[in-house]
Design a protein around this motif. Structure first.
Motif, mmCIF file in Angstrom:
data_model
loop_
_atom_site.group_PDB
_atom_site.id
_atom_site.type_symbol
_atom_site.label_atom_id
_atom_site.label_comp_id
_atom_site.label_asym_id
_atom_site.label_seq_id
_atom_site.Cartn_x
_atom_site.Cartn_y
_atom_site.Cartn_z
ATOM 1 N N ASN A 273 -120.992 16.301 3.808
ATOM 2 C CA ASN A 273 -122.198 17.043 3.453
ATOM 3 C C ASN A 273 -121.934 18.052 2.342
ATOM 4 O OD1 ASN A 273 -123.867 15.702 5.249
ATOM 5 N ND2 ASN A 273 -123.399 17.110 6.917
ATOM 6 N N ASP A 274 -120.776 18.681 2.337
ATOM 7 C CA ASP A 274 -120.457 19.615 1.254
ATOM 8 C C ASP A 274 -120.394 18.882 -0.086
ATOM 9 O OD1 ASP A 274 -120.365 21.736 2.951
ATOM 10 O OD2 ASP A 274 -118.173 21.917 2.960
ATOM 11 N N ALA A 275 -119.877 17.673 -0.104
ATOM 12 C CA ALA A 275 -119.799 16.898 -1.342
ATOM 13 C C ALA A 275 -121.188 16.474 -1.810
ATOM 14 C CB ALA A 275 -118.910 15.675 -1.151
ATOM 15 N N VAL A 276 -122.042 16.047 -0.876
ATOM 16 C CA VAL A 276 -123.374 15.585 -1.224
ATOM 17 C C VAL A 276 -124.252 16.746 -1.699
ATOM 18 C CG1 VAL A 276 -125.502 14.584 -0.274
ATOM 19 C CG2 VAL A 276 -123.280 13.601 0.302
ATOM 20 N N ASN A 277 -124.122 17.897 -1.055
ATOM 21 C CA ASN A 277 -124.957 19.053 -1.379
ATOM 22 C C ASN A 277 -124.405 19.924 -2.496
ATOM 23 O OD1 ASN A 277 -126.792 18.319 0.643
ATOM 24 N ND2 ASN A 277 -125.602 19.394 2.192
#
Length: 61
Positions: free
Chosen positions: A55-59
Motif C-alpha cells: 500500500n505504501d508503494a501504491v499510494n
C-alpha cells in the motif's frame, strides 16, 4: 510465447499436442511484456526505493 531459455528448448520437455510454442528471437525486450513494467519502474520514482508494504508503494506520490 517462450524465450529461448534452456528449459524451453530442451528435448526433455513434453509439450501436449494441442499446444504450440512460439519462440521469441534471442534479443527481443520489446516483445516481452514484463520489460515494459521494468522500464516504467526505472523511469518512475519507484526505482531504487524501499517501501514498508504494498500500500505504501501504491499510494506513493
Amino acid at each position: 510465447m517462450v524465450d529461448q531459455a534452456a528449459w524451453h528448448t530442451t528435448h526433455h520437455l513434453e509439450i501436449p499436442v494441442n499446444i504450440t510454442l512460439l519462440n521469441l528471437p534471442p534479443v527481443s525486450p520489446e516483445l516481452n511484456p514484463v520489460e515494459r513494467i521494468w522500464e516504467k519502474l526505472r523511469e518512475d520514482s519507484l526505482a531504487n526505493r524501499c517501501f514498508k508494504n504494498f500500500n505504501d508503494a501504491v499510494n506513493d506520490e
